[in-house]
Write a protein that holds these residues in place. Structure first.
Motif, PDB file in Angstrom:
ATOM      1  N   GLN A   2       0.842  -1.188   0.000  1.00  0.00           N
ATOM      2  CA  GLN A   2       0.000   0.000   0.000  1.00  0.00           C
ATOM      3  C   GLN A   2       0.886   1.250   0.000  1.00  0.00           C
ATOM      4  O   GLN A   2       1.502   1.569   0.999  1.00  0.00           O
ATOM      5  CB  GLN A   2      -0.890  -0.028   1.250  1.00  0.00           C
ATOM      6  CG  GLN A   2      -1.855   1.113   1.396  1.00  0.00           C
ATOM      7  CD  GLN A   2      -2.952   1.091   0.378  1.00  0.00           C
ATOM      8  OE1 GLN A   2      -2.820   1.722  -0.654  1.00  0.00           O
ATOM      9  NE2 GLN A   2      -4.025   0.388   0.656  1.00  0.00           N
ATOM     10  N   LEU A   3       0.978   1.936  -1.149  1.00  0.00           N
ATOM     11  CA  LEU A   3       1.816   3.125  -1.269  1.00  0.00           C
ATOM     12  C   LEU A   3       1.025   4.339  -1.753  1.00  0.00           C
ATOM     13  O   LEU A   3       1.613   5.302  -2.248  1.00  0.00           O
ATOM     14  CB  LEU A   3       2.976   2.846  -2.232  1.00  0.00           C
ATOM     15  CG  LEU A   3       3.924   1.733  -1.811  1.00  0.00           C
ATOM     16  CD1 LEU A   3       4.893   1.408  -2.934  1.00  0.00           C
ATOM     17  CD2 LEU A   3       4.674   2.125  -0.557  1.00  0.00           C
ATOM     18  N   ALA A   4      -0.268   4.306  -1.597  1.00  0.00           N
ATOM     19  CA  ALA A   4      -1.134   5.362  -2.107  1.00  0.00           C
ATOM     20  C   ALA A   4      -0.800   6.722  -1.510  1.00  0.00           C
ATOM     21  O   ALA A   4      -0.427   6.830  -0.342  1.00  0.00           O
ATOM     22  CB  ALA A   4      -2.593   5.022  -1.823  1.00  0.00           C
ATOM     23  N   ASN A   5      -0.923   7.740  -2.348  1.00  0.00           N
ATOM     24  CA  ASN A   5      -0.801   9.150  -1.954  1.00  0.00           C
ATOM     25  C   ASN A   5       0.542   9.520  -1.337  1.00  0.00           C
ATOM     26  O   ASN A   5       0.605  10.385  -0.482  1.00  0.00           O
ATOM     27  CB  ASN A   5      -1.941   9.533  -1.006  1.00  0.00           C
ATOM     28  CG  ASN A   5      -3.287   9.332  -1.644  1.00  0.00           C
ATOM     29  OD1 ASN A   5      -3.519   9.772  -2.769  1.00  0.00           O
ATOM     30  ND2 ASN A   5      -4.168   8.632  -0.955  1.00  0.00           N
ATOM     31  N   ASN A   6       1.614   8.886  -1.789  1.00  0.00           N
ATOM     32  CA  ASN A   6       2.910   9.275  -1.229  1.00  0.00           C
ATOM     33  C   ASN A   6       3.729  10.145  -2.171  1.00  0.00           C
ATOM     34  O   ASN A   6       4.851  10.491  -1.865  1.00  0.00           O
ATOM     35  CB  ASN A   6       3.706   8.047  -0.775  1.00  0.00           C
ATOM     36  CG  ASN A   6       4.252   7.248  -1.929  1.00  0.00           C
ATOM     37  OD1 ASN A   6       4.314   7.708  -3.062  1.00  0.00           O
ATOM     38  ND2 ASN A   6       4.662   6.036  -1.643  1.00  0.00           N
ATOM     39  N   HIS A   7       3.183  10.485  -3.337  1.00  0.00           N
ATOM     40  CA  HIS A   7       3.788  11.424  -4.288  1.00  0.00           C
ATOM     41  C   HIS A   7       5.189  11.012  -4.729  1.00  0.00           C
ATOM     42  O   HIS A   7       6.061  11.841  -4.897  1.00  0.00           O
ATOM     43  CB  HIS A   7       3.811  12.840  -3.693  1.00  0.00           C
ATOM     44  CG  HIS A   7       2.477  13.274  -3.192  1.00  0.00           C
ATOM     45  ND1 HIS A   7       1.409  13.506  -4.025  1.00  0.00           N
ATOM     46  CD2 HIS A   7       2.010  13.478  -1.930  1.00  0.00           C
ATOM     47  CE1 HIS A   7       0.353  13.845  -3.310  1.00  0.00           C
ATOM     48  NE2 HIS A   7       0.685  13.836  -2.040  1.00  0.00           N
ATOM     49  N   MET A   8       5.388   9.717  -4.939  1.00  0.00           N
ATOM     50  CA  MET A   8       6.701   9.229  -5.369  1.00  0.00           C
ATOM     51  C   MET A   8       7.019   9.601  -6.817  1.00  0.00           C
ATOM     52  O   MET A   8       8.169   9.655  -7.191  1.00  0.00           O
ATOM     53  CB  MET A   8       6.817   7.728  -5.172  1.00  0.00           C
ATOM     54  CG  MET A   8       5.995   6.887  -6.125  1.00  0.00           C
ATOM     55  SD  MET A   8       6.277   5.128  -5.974  1.00  0.00           S
ATOM     56  CE  MET A   8       5.506   4.763  -4.430  1.00  0.00           C
ATOM     57  N   GLY A   9       6.003   9.834  -7.624  1.00  0.00           N
ATOM     58  CA  GLY A   9       6.225  10.221  -9.008  1.00  0.00           C
ATOM     59  C   GLY A   9       6.842   9.112  -9.845  1.00  0.00           C
ATOM     60  O   GLY A   9       7.021   7.973  -9.400  1.00  0.00           O
ATOM     61  N   ASP A  10       7.206   9.472 -11.059  1.00  0.00           N
ATOM     62  CA  ASP A  10       7.735   8.504 -12.013  1.00  0.00           C
ATOM     63  C   ASP A  10       9.077   7.920 -11.585  1.00  0.00           C
ATOM     64  O   ASP A  10       9.341   6.743 -11.802  1.00  0.00           O
ATOM     65  CB  ASP A  10       7.877   9.146 -13.394  1.00  0.00           C
ATOM     66  CG  ASP A  10       6.539   9.540 -13.989  1.00  0.00           C
ATOM     67  OD1 ASP A  10       5.527   8.911 -13.642  1.00  0.00           O
ATOM     68  OD2 ASP A  10       6.512  10.479 -14.798  1.00  0.00           O
ATOM     69  N   VAL A  31      -0.702   2.187  -5.959  1.00  0.00           N
ATOM     70  CA  VAL A  31       0.072   3.407  -6.170  1.00  0.00           C
ATOM     71  C   VAL A  31      -0.864   4.531  -6.641  1.00  0.00           C
ATOM     72  O   VAL A  31      -0.496   5.362  -7.457  1.00  0.00           O
ATOM     73  CB  VAL A  31       1.244   3.192  -7.163  1.00  0.00           C
ATOM     74  CG1 VAL A  31       2.325   2.339  -6.531  1.00  0.00           C
ATOM     75  CG2 VAL A  31       0.767   2.577  -8.473  1.00  0.00           C
ATOM     76  N   SER A  32      -2.075   4.541  -6.107  1.00  0.00           N
ATOM     77  CA  SER A  32      -3.021   5.590  -6.484  1.00  0.00           C
ATOM     78  C   SER A  32      -2.573   6.917  -5.868  1.00  0.00           C
ATOM     79  O   SER A  32      -2.005   6.952  -4.780  1.00  0.00           O
ATOM     80  CB  SER A  32      -4.442   5.233  -6.044  1.00  0.00           C
ATOM     81  OG  SER A  32      -4.516   5.112  -4.651  1.00  0.00           O
ATOM     82  N   GLY A  33      -2.800   7.985  -6.600  1.00  0.00           N
ATOM     83  CA  GLY A  33      -2.460   9.314  -6.115  1.00  0.00           C
ATOM     84  C   GLY A  33      -0.976   9.544  -5.918  1.00  0.00           C
ATOM     85  O   GLY A  33      -0.588  10.334  -5.065  1.00  0.00           O
ATOM     86  N   CYS A  34      -0.143   8.894  -6.697  1.00  0.00           N
ATOM     87  CA  CYS A  34       1.317   9.009  -6.539  1.00  0.00           C
ATOM     88  C   CYS A  34       1.964   9.870  -7.617  1.00  0.00           C
ATOM     89  O   CYS A  34       3.175   9.818  -7.805  1.00  0.00           O
ATOM     90  CB  CYS A  34       1.957   7.619  -6.532  1.00  0.00           C
ATOM     91  SG  CYS A  34       1.626   6.694  -5.030  1.00  0.00           S
ATOM     92  N   GLN A  35       1.185  10.655  -8.332  1.00  0.00           N
ATOM     93  CA  GLN A  35       1.682  11.561  -9.368  1.00  0.00           C
ATOM     94  C   GLN A  35       2.405  10.816 -10.500  1.00  0.00           C
ATOM     95  O   GLN A  35       3.438  11.245 -10.988  1.00  0.00           O
ATOM     96  CB  GLN A  35       2.576  12.642  -8.761  1.00  0.00           C
ATOM     97  CG  GLN A  35       1.861  13.472  -7.732  1.00  0.00           C
ATOM     98  CD  GLN A  35       2.745  14.498  -7.057  1.00  0.00           C
ATOM     99  OE1 GLN A  35       3.963  14.412  -7.076  1.00  0.00           O
ATOM    100  NE2 GLN A  35       2.117  15.490  -6.450  1.00  0.00           N
ATOM    101  N   ILE A  36       1.825   9.700 -10.913  1.00  0.00           N
ATOM    102  CA  ILE A  36       2.399   8.894 -11.984  1.00  0.00           C
ATOM    103  C   ILE A  36       1.917   9.422 -13.333  1.00  0.00           C
ATOM    104  O   ILE A  36       0.732   9.678 -13.511  1.00  0.00           O
ATOM    105  CB  ILE A  36       1.989   7.414 -11.830  1.00  0.00           C
ATOM    106  CG1 ILE A  36       2.464   6.866 -10.496  1.00  0.00           C
ATOM    107  CG2 ILE A  36       2.523   6.581 -12.989  1.00  0.00           C
ATOM    108  CD1 ILE A  36       1.870   5.524 -10.140  1.00  0.00           C
ATOM    109  N   THR A  37       2.856   9.565 -14.265  1.00  0.00           N
ATOM    110  CA  THR A  37       2.522   9.986 -15.623  1.00  0.00           C
ATOM    111  C   THR A  37       2.763   8.810 -16.574  1.00  0.00           C
ATOM    112  O   THR A  37       2.953   7.677 -16.130  1.00  0.00           O
ATOM    113  CB  THR A  37       3.372  11.200 -16.055  1.00  0.00           C
ATOM    114  OG1 THR A  37       4.729  10.789 -16.183  1.00  0.00           O
ATOM    115  CG2 THR A  37       3.255  12.351 -15.058  1.00  0.00           C
TER     116      THR A  37
END
Length: 179
Positions: A2-10, A31-37
């Protein structure tokens, strides 16, 4: 995991993907809400292809567009373990939605695919039937032979019969584009 909303990005996804591919026990990744593009989706797709254990991926509420959807469609198509994919509330448009649905339809297993919140079906039909003409530089082999979007919507979408590759929501009902 569970890594949701931690803003780890690409970049964070790039490092995480190496672990996913090598893990023999990771069955769930959120990885929801992790700023993935699109770049992060491409990293995830490589991990899905190589994973021998990942069964569920939740990558909702990110910034994944068609390019990332095409990469994920390719991974879903060859994965032997994935059974649930949630890409809701991203920026995936008609071409990406169609490729993901086609990949799921052609898969030997039943896969639950959630694409809610990506594109309004009426807007997709208004955009025209030749949606693949808008897709350039992507792995089109996952998208060849798709019916026109208006035909697809009138048929209820491929795979809605509940057989192998049916696109279903979490409650088991068929998943189509939102109207």
């Amino acid at each position: 995991v569970q890594l949701a909303n931690n803003h780890m990005g690409d970049e964070g996804i790039r490092f995480l993907s190496k672990s996913i591919a090598q893990s023999f026990s990771m069955k769930y990744l959120n990885v929801s809400g992790c700023q993935i593009t699109n770049q992060g989706a491409t990293h995830l797709s490589e991990a899905i292809k190589e994973s021998t254990s990942l069964q569920a991926l939740v990558a909702s509420d990110n910034a994944i567009e068609d390019e990332g959807a095409f990469a994920l469609a390719g991974a879903i198509g060859v994965s032997t373990t994935i059974t649930r994919v949630d890409l809701s509330n991203n920026r995936i448009e008609s071409g990406g939605i169609r490729c993901l649905n086609k990949s799921v339809e052609l898969h030997a297993k039943r896969i639950v695919l959630n694409l809610e919140g990506n594109l309004d079906a009426d807007s997709a039909v208004a955009a025209g039937d030749d949606l693949m003409a808008m897709v350039s530089g992507h792995p089109r082999e996952w998208c060849k032979g798709l019916p026109a979007l208006s035909d697809w919507l009138s048929m209820g979408g491929p795979g809605d019969s509940g057989g192998p590759g049916a696109r279903l929501q979490a409650d088991g009902s068929p998943l189509g584009l939102r109207k």
